[in-house]
Scaffold this active site. Structure first.
Site, short mmCIF file in Angstrom:
data_model
loop_
_atom_site.label_atom_id
_atom_site.label_comp_id
_atom_site.label_asym_id
_atom_site.label_seq_id
_atom_site.Cartn_x
_atom_site.Cartn_y
_atom_site.Cartn_z
N SER A 56 -6.97 -7.30 -112.48
CA SER A 56 -6.01 -8.11 -113.23
C SER A 56 -6.00 -9.49 -112.60
O SER A 56 -6.07 -9.62 -111.38
CB SER A 56 -4.60 -7.52 -113.16
OG SER A 56 -4.51 -6.35 -113.92
N ARG A 90 -4.77 7.09 -109.41
CA ARG A 90 -3.41 6.58 -109.28
C ARG A 90 -2.80 7.18 -108.02
O ARG A 90 -2.36 8.33 -108.01
CB ARG A 90 -2.58 6.94 -110.52
CG ARG A 90 -1.28 6.18 -110.63
CD ARG A 90 -0.55 6.57 -111.91
NE ARG A 90 -1.27 6.17 -113.10
CZ ARG A 90 -1.13 5.00 -113.71
NH1 ARG A 90 -0.27 4.11 -113.22
NH2 ARG A 90 -1.81 4.70 -114.79
N GLU A 109 -8.52 0.29 -116.00
CA GLU A 109 -8.26 -1.03 -115.42
C GLU A 109 -8.76 -1.09 -113.97
O GLU A 109 -8.38 -0.27 -113.14
CB GLU A 109 -6.78 -1.35 -115.45
CG GLU A 109 -6.43 -2.69 -114.81
CD GLU A 109 -4.93 -2.85 -114.56
OE1 GLU A 109 -4.58 -3.41 -113.50
OE2 GLU A 109 -4.14 -2.41 -115.40
N ARG A 148 2.24 1.93 -103.29
CA ARG A 148 3.02 1.99 -104.52
C ARG A 148 3.57 3.40 -104.70
O ARG A 148 2.85 4.39 -104.54
CB ARG A 148 2.17 1.59 -105.72
CG ARG A 148 1.69 0.14 -105.62
CD ARG A 148 0.88 -0.30 -106.82
NE ARG A 148 0.36 -1.65 -106.61
CZ ARG A 148 -0.42 -2.29 -107.46
NH1 ARG A 148 -0.80 -1.70 -108.58
NH2 ARG A 148 -0.83 -3.52 -107.19
N ARG A 152 -9.84 1.91 -106.21
CA ARG A 152 -10.04 2.54 -107.52
C ARG A 152 -11.43 2.28 -108.08
O ARG A 152 -11.95 3.08 -108.89
CB ARG A 152 -8.98 2.03 -108.50
CG ARG A 152 -9.11 2.62 -109.88
CD ARG A 152 -8.13 2.01 -110.87
NE ARG A 152 -6.80 2.57 -110.75
CZ ARG A 152 -5.84 2.39 -111.65
NH1 ARG A 152 -6.08 1.64 -112.72
NH2 ARG A 152 -4.65 2.92 -111.48
#
Length: 427
Positions: free
Chosen positions: A352, A277, A349, A262, A389
């Protein structure tokens, strides 16, 4: 994409969905106007073509004098047919593009609003530790990782630039243990393990709904016309593209393990320290194909597995119902699990899970046969089961005063029975 028939029959539902997302409901009017123009141009083309075919049948029966007049008219009609066909094609393309850019219609019960308008559904897992009462000065995951010689961001930046890193020694082993534990859990619950491609075609990326407002987050290789995936959801979604699936009552389930990429172009200055991140990470992703009527039950199943995995690594966490404006293009509803991050005293987070209903399947041409033998689009769902993460939350929540890290019992068999990760650099 959204079923155009659904838009024609009840455009208000789609408009209310866009309003809940913070989007412009007039987009629905634009789509319907383009659809009406498409139908009109197609009818004009078919009428002129029918006239051309009827005229051509009269040539053989016409007299020599009539034939010349018919051929002249046929020549004019041929030009008109080509022009009408081009106009119909342009109208078709405009209609398709506008419809394709619409996000999925949200499901009833989805909170309205943006990123901060989520609804907390539950707090679960281990109680949040009182580090002060234990006499522990809280260290962040990078400091802990460097003491363990498990994370090296300085050399990652030297080799690849900012937001890259090395996991070394016990850091690499811990990530492998975490992902393998997740993969084992998924397989125990009927998910077929898959290692997936990390380069996909534009059609696959577009079909899963990622070439929309988030396209700037995706790495693109123009020389090869391929995209690097940000999740194995993309490759798993494209796996059955263009196929008719034999779906019974039970969904078809896969768990994909892949590297993910990403650009993080919209997060300047946000979580730049450590590996929260980053541009590259590893992830185990669940993916289900099912009949639309069982998609909500399957969504709860994916969420339950995410919670089971979080409980395996003994993390305090909460479950949130994500607001409509933070769903992403393909999702009709999304639940996140967020673990407590002691160094920042906030939730982070980690997972998801999204119900994409039939949105992706329509774009990718994935169908099943119903009880009457008629083909219908399937529903698709996805959910994170573990990723790099997670190491952030594991290291911080399980840190000890002497710089060591407690190993959750579920991970010990994957680490040779280790109960503690000992620091190489003493605090």
């Amino acid at each position: 994409m959204i079923d155009i028939r659904q838009l024609r029959e009840n455009p208000q539902i789609a408009k209310e969905s866009l309003i809940a997302r913070g989007d412009d409901p007039s987009r629905i009017d634009a789509v319907l106007a383009a659809d009406a123009e498409r139908l009109n141009k197609q009818q004009q083309f078919e009428a002129i073509r029918a006239e051309q075919k009827a005229l051509s049948k009269t040539i053989g029966k016409a007299s020599p004098d009539e034939r010349a007049e018919i051929l002249a008219k046929a020549k004019v009609l041929s030009t008109e047919v080509k022009a009408a066909e081009q106009q119909a094609g342009e109208a078709e393309e405009k209609s398709r593009q506008l419809l394709e850019k619409l996000p999925n219609i949200i499901m009833p019960g989805t909170p309205t609003g943006g990123e901060d308008d989520y609804v907390v559904l539950a707090h679960r897992g281990q109680p949040i530790r009182d580090f002060a009462a234990e006499g522990i000065k809280v260290r962040d995951h990078l400091e802990i990782g460097e003491m363990l010689q498990a994370i090296d961001v300085k050399r990652g930046a030297k080799v690849s630039g900012s937001r890259f890193y090395y996991l070394r020694g016990i850091g690499a082993r811990l990530e492998l243990a975490l992902l393998t534990c997740a993969w084992d859990l998924a397989e125990q619950h009927g998910f077929i393990p898959m290692t997936t491609p990390t380069l996909v075609t534009p059609d696959t990326m577009r079909g899963t709904g990622f070439l929309t407002e988030h396209s700037e987050e995706i790495y693109y290789l123009p020389a090869d016309d391929l995209y690097l995936v940000g999740t194995s959801e993309v490759a798993l979604g494209g796996y059955h593209g263009g196929e008719i699936l034999e779906l019974g009552e039970e969904p078809l389930r896969y768990s994909g393990w892949s590297a993910c990429y990403r650009r993080e172009s919209g997060s300047h200055g946000k979580d730049v320290r450590g590996i929260i991140r980053v541009h590259q990470f590893n992830k185990v992703e669940m993916f289900s194909y099912c009949r639309p009527e069982v998609s909500e039950a399957e969504h709860q199943r994916l969420l339950a597995l995410e919670e089971e995995m979080l409980q395996k690594v003994e993390l305090p966490y909460r479950v949130i119902d994500t607001a409509a404006g933070d769903l992403g293009t393909s999702a009709a509803r999304k639940f996140d699990c967020e673990a407590w991050l002691p160094s920042q005293e906030r939730y982070l987070e980690l997972t998801s899970t999204s119900n994409c209903t039939t949105y992706q399947a329509r774009r990718l041409g994935i169908r099943y046969r119903d009880e009457n033998g008629k083909t219908q689009p399937v529903a698709t769902l996805n959910g994170t089961l573990a990723c790099t993460r997670w190491l952030v939350a594991i290291l911080e929540n399980h840190q000890q005063a002497d710089g060591s890290v407690y190993v959750p019992q579920a991970l010990r068999p994957y680490l040779g029975g280790k109960e503690l990760l000992e620091p190489v650099v003493k605090p």
